[in-house]
Design an enzyme around this catalytic site. Structure first.
Site, PDB file in Angstrom:
ATOM      1  N   ASP A  67      -3.629   6.124   3.861  1.00 21.28           N
ATOM      2  CA  ASP A  67      -4.621   6.344   2.805  1.00 21.28           C
ATOM      3  C   ASP A  67      -5.900   5.539   3.004  1.00 21.28           C
ATOM      4  OD1 ASP A  67      -3.355   3.928   2.362  1.00 21.28           O
ATOM      5  OD2 ASP A  67      -2.380   4.549   0.527  1.00 21.28           O
ATOM      6  N   ASN A 136       5.518   0.914  -9.526  1.00 22.40           N
ATOM      7  CA  ASN A 136       5.872   2.155 -10.246  1.00 22.40           C
ATOM      8  C   ASN A 136       6.491   3.210  -9.316  1.00 22.40           C
ATOM      9  OD1 ASN A 136       3.733   3.025  -8.723  1.00 22.40           O
ATOM     10  ND2 ASN A 136       2.419   3.581 -10.449  1.00 22.40           N
ATOM     11  N   HIS A 138       5.177   4.219  -6.397  1.00 24.02           N
ATOM     12  CA  HIS A 138       4.262   5.020  -5.585  1.00 24.02           C
ATOM     13  C   HIS A 138       4.439   4.726  -4.097  1.00 24.02           C
ATOM     14  CE1 HIS A 138       0.650   1.990  -5.924  1.00 24.02           C
ATOM     15  NE2 HIS A 138       1.332   1.748  -4.834  1.00 24.02           N
ATOM     16  N   GLU A 143       1.029   8.638  -6.970  1.00 25.64           N
ATOM     17  CA  GLU A 143       1.484   8.024  -8.214  1.00 25.64           C
ATOM     18  C   GLU A 143       2.563   8.893  -8.867  1.00 25.64           C
ATOM     19  OE1 GLU A 143       0.534   5.105  -8.829  1.00 25.64           O
ATOM     20  OE2 GLU A 143      -1.523   4.811  -8.160  1.00 25.64           O
TER      21      GLU A 143
HETATM   22  P1  PGA Z   1       1.902  -4.155  -1.315  1.00 22.24           P
HETATM   23  O1  PGA Z   1       1.527  -2.685  -1.742  1.00 22.24           O
HETATM   24  O2  PGA Z   1       2.520  -4.065   0.048  1.00 22.24           O
HETATM   25  O3  PGA Z   1       0.600  -4.883  -1.276  1.00 22.24           O
HETATM   26  O4  PGA Z   1       2.847  -4.687  -2.327  1.00 22.24           O
HETATM   27  C1  PGA Z   1       2.440  -1.654  -1.585  1.00 22.24           C
HETATM   28  C2  PGA Z   1       1.959  -0.435  -2.316  1.00 22.24           C
HETATM   29  O5  PGA Z   1       1.319  -0.555  -3.364  1.00 22.24           O
HETATM   30  O6  PGA Z   1       2.261   0.669  -1.849  1.00 22.24           O
END
Ligand code: PGA
Length: 241
Positions: A67, A136, A138, A143
């Site tokens: 992304d 959550n 995602h 999302e």
């Molecule tokens: P993080 O993010 O590795 O910084 O915890 C993961 C995500 O939000 O997919």
């Protein structure tokens, strides 16, 4: 689902890096799916250390990131292209033209999403995809509520995700409101998927993944349908303390 429980973030990173390094050693033309965020940093550090020590070559490797924020150029220090340059690409003999991140500054975002999805298809799907998870559930910027049939698309970021990702920006207002992300169906095209879950903040997400049914309300649950899915989590994520 292949589940690996480890003691610590370090051990999780060690295991994940072994899987990616092995893939590149066995197939010098490997197509790697990569992610940003805090979770994969230890994995990247170990892959770089292995490159320096053992000379594992990335000359013919292709990488495809999940992304990118809409509106941030590759020069913006909070863009994911910048993150990848600093934390991974520039430390290996990977060719810049083989390192793909969606272009968040594309004039026509619909065309950019289509281009990105065709790139994945032209590569014949990715060999192995690295993933982190949001609190959550995602994956990428998909999302809760995202269709499991989704391909690369533009998303409106939730307030919660903007809040959590605010730590990578000078201030909260700077966090873009939109992003381009590979969809759930794009992610599932990968031949193998490795999801990393570490730390107490991710405890609820881990337990939901393990215990709840497959549902679009919890995007990571889609991975349970994948025939070659490996979950690596650490004790802190398990215990939640
Ligand atoms: P993080 O993010 O590795 O910084 O915890 C993961 C995500 O939000 O997919």
């Amino acid at each position: 689902m292949n589940i690996i429980e480890v003691e610590s973030y370090e051990e999780m990173s060690e295991k994940a890096s072994e899987l990616f390094i092995q893939k590149v050693r066995n197939n010098p033309n490997a197509k790697l799916g990569l992610a940003t965020g805090s979770t994969p940093l230890g994995t990247y550090k170990r892959m770089i250390a292995d490159y320096k020590k053992n000379g594992t070559s990335y000359k013919n490797v292709t990488t495809v990131n999940l992304d990118e924020y809409v509106g941030l150029s590759k020069k913006h220090p909070s863009s994911y292209r910048y993150y990848m340059n600093e934390r991974f690409y520039h430390h290996l003999n990977l060719k810049q033209e083989n390192a793909h991140v969606p272009d968040g500054t594309a004039l026509d975002l619909t065309i950019e999403c289509e281009r990105y999805e065709s790139l994945i298809d032209q590569l014949g799907g990715l060999d192995i995809q690295l993933l982190g998870i949001g609190q959550n559930g995602h994956i990428g910027f998909n999302e809760p509520g995202t269709s499991f049939d989704s391909l690369t698309h533009v998303v409106e970021l939730t307030e919660n995700t903007r809040e959590v990702n605010g730590r990578f920006f000078q201030n909260r207002e700077e966090v873009p409101t939109k992003a381009i992300t590979m969809g759930i169906a794009s992610i599932l095209k990968s031949k193998r998927i490795v999801l990393l879950i570490s730390g107490k903040e991710k405890s609820q997400a881990l337990h939901r993944l393990l215990n709840e049914d497959v549902t679009e309300n919890f995007p990571a649950s889609a991975l349970k349908k994948h025939p070659n899915f490996t979950l690596i989590y650490d004790k802190e994520a398990w215990k939640g303390v």
